[in-house]
Design an enzyme around this catalytic site. Sequence first.
Site, PDB file in Angstrom:
ATOM      1  N   ARG A  67       0.835  -1.206   0.000  1.00  0.00           N
ATOM      2  CA  ARG A  67       0.000   0.000   0.000  1.00  0.00           C
ATOM      3  C   ARG A  67       0.869   1.255   0.000  1.00  0.00           C
ATOM      4  NH1 ARG A  67      -2.245   1.944   4.356  1.00  0.00           N
ATOM      5  NH2 ARG A  67      -2.628  -0.052   5.362  1.00  0.00           N
ATOM      6  N   TYR A 122     -16.499  15.670 -17.001  1.00  0.00           N
ATOM      7  CA  TYR A 122     -16.955  14.289 -16.954  1.00  0.00           C
ATOM      8  C   TYR A 122     -18.023  14.166 -15.850  1.00  0.00           C
ATOM      9  CZ  TYR A 122     -16.740   9.288 -15.905  1.00  0.00           C
ATOM     10  OH  TYR A 122     -17.045   7.978 -15.665  1.00  0.00           O
ATOM     11  N   ASP A 187      -7.985  17.541 -16.548  1.00  0.00           N
ATOM     12  CA  ASP A 187      -8.302  16.166 -16.935  1.00  0.00           C
ATOM     13  C   ASP A 187      -7.894  16.018 -18.394  1.00  0.00           C
ATOM     14  OD1 ASP A 187      -9.508  13.776 -17.794  1.00  0.00           O
ATOM     15  OD2 ASP A 187     -11.080  13.924 -16.280  1.00  0.00           O
ATOM     16  N   LYS A 212      -8.918   4.581 -20.205  1.00  0.00           N
ATOM     17  CA  LYS A 212      -9.290   4.934 -21.568  1.00  0.00           C
ATOM     18  C   LYS A 212      -8.107   4.729 -22.522  1.00  0.00           C
ATOM     19  CE  LYS A 212     -12.945   5.929 -19.219  1.00  0.00           C
ATOM     20  NZ  LYS A 212     -13.289   7.258 -18.740  1.00  0.00           N
TER      21      LYS A 212
HETATM   22  C1  LIG Z   1     -13.748   7.808 -17.473  1.00  0.00           C
HETATM   23  C2  LIG Z   1     -13.351   9.176 -17.138  1.00  0.00           C
HETATM   24  C3  LIG Z   1     -13.047   9.522 -15.818  1.00  0.00           C
HETATM   25  C4  LIG Z   1     -13.186   8.556 -14.658  1.00  0.00           C
HETATM   26  O1  LIG Z   1     -12.245   7.520 -14.755  1.00  0.00           O
HETATM   27  P1  LIG Z   1     -12.496   6.027 -14.180  1.00  0.00           P
HETATM   28  O2  LIG Z   1     -11.243   5.333 -14.566  1.00  0.00           O
HETATM   29  O3  LIG Z   1     -13.727   5.511 -14.854  1.00  0.00           O
HETATM   30  O4  LIG Z   1     -12.685   6.147 -12.708  1.00  0.00           O
HETATM   31  C5  LIG Z   1     -12.610  10.826 -15.571  1.00  0.00           C
HETATM   32  N1  LIG Z   1     -12.511  11.729 -16.567  1.00  0.00           N
HETATM   33  C6  LIG Z   1     -12.806  11.421 -17.850  1.00  0.00           C
HETATM   34  C7  LIG Z   1     -12.672  12.457 -18.897  1.00  0.00           C
HETATM   35  C8  LIG Z   1     -13.236  10.146 -18.185  1.00  0.00           C
HETATM   36  O5  LIG Z   1     -13.543   9.852 -19.440  1.00  0.00           O
END
Ligand SMILES: *Cc1c(COP(=O)(O)O)cnc(C)c1O
Length: 416
Positions: A67, A122, A187, A212
């Site tokens: 951890r 998001y 982001d 992603k």
């Molecule tokens: C999917 C997504 C998230 C969240 O990510 P997870 O891995 O699903 O927790 C945050 N920001 C954007 C732009 C996303 O597409």
Amino acid sequence: MTDQQLHPDTVAVHSGRAGLTELGVHALPIDLSTTNPLPDIERGGDSYEAMATGGRPIEGGSMVYARLWNPTVARFEDALAETEHAAAAVAFSSGMAAMTAVILAHTSATGKHHVVAVRPLYGGTDHLLGSGLLGTETSYCHPSEVRSVLRADTGLVVVETPANPTLELVDIAEIVAAAGEVPVVVDNTFATPLLQNPLDHGAAMSLHSATKYLGGHGDVIAGVVACSEQTAEALRRVRAVTGGLLHPLGAYLLHRGLTTLPVRMRQQQENAKQIVQWLIDQPEIDEVFFPGLDGDPQGILERQMRGPGAMVAMRMSGGYAAASAVASSVTLFTHAVSLGGVDSLIQHPAALTHRPVPADARPDADVLRLSIGLEYAGDLIADLAQAFARASTAVAVEAAPHAAGRGGLSYPVRSK
Ligand SMILES: *Cc1c(COP(=O)(O)O)cnc(C)c1O
């Protein structure tokens, strides 16, 4: 030649590989240990303290417990940091765990409980900030309003570009200037480090849902934040305490995925451009959302990105009924949330990814989002064409309440 001078394609393949020759291995090693032998109580304890407060393991002091530190995860973090022109990176169990750590490290941990959030974001991020679950108070605003909503207790500015799902671009340097001393997290999920490096434009942090494009194959949930070493310490401290860890097998897959990110992204982007060109001529489509499609009036694409990416959104002239019919009629595209993988996906933001967003800020019910994959573009176009043909004969259905802009999710925590 320093790494900074290497081409991003080369960095993607070679980053995070330090010491492999000395280990006598070529593939990235996977260390699954949850605990680690301690040399002696003194050095073990010192190393524990160093990591529990956000630092790295001390020389000869053991990694103590997974951890606190895992070398497979640390390798991926080093690699990602290099692609983002950052000193460090910290990986988490999901994009939302990464966003949670970023918020906690800049609010609860600093006593500044106010967050400025530039919309659109998001849906999960919007919801997390609006729920009050983390003890924060959030002011949502337009990019031009950041300065006017800042307060003495603002600990963080959150922005997403290209935005989800409208693909609007936000000028990172402008937000950073407006934020002044307040750190800005971008982001960067849609752009990836290949197309955009927010730290180069003054952002304190670049956050990815690694689920992603970084993973790219739809088989790992993860998040990662690229930042300074000082910020990394604050984030690792939150991670050590709250435990939102990335499993080493996930880190291995992400690190391997990083090596093909440049070629994947270039081809997916090329496919997206072809699909966009076709879409704009279709009578079934009222509007196509894609960075740079209406030129680049503010020069943001030119200044900040190396390409528009491979996410596309489209407004159906037949409204929600057409959107619903198209989503159920595609055969090559998978009707599913998520994005950035090698295969193409289609989804309805208002009903799915952005369902938690309050109605007045939710995407329109006639908009569908496409994540363009690596299939042959002509096949993807043919699939959309047959789905449009079917949609035009579909019986008009009344918009579902959530899609029409009502509903929304509430969390059983009162926001301040
Ligand atoms: C999917 C997504 C998230 C969240 O990510 P997870 O891995 O699903 O927790 C945050 N920001 C954007 C732009 C996303 O597409």
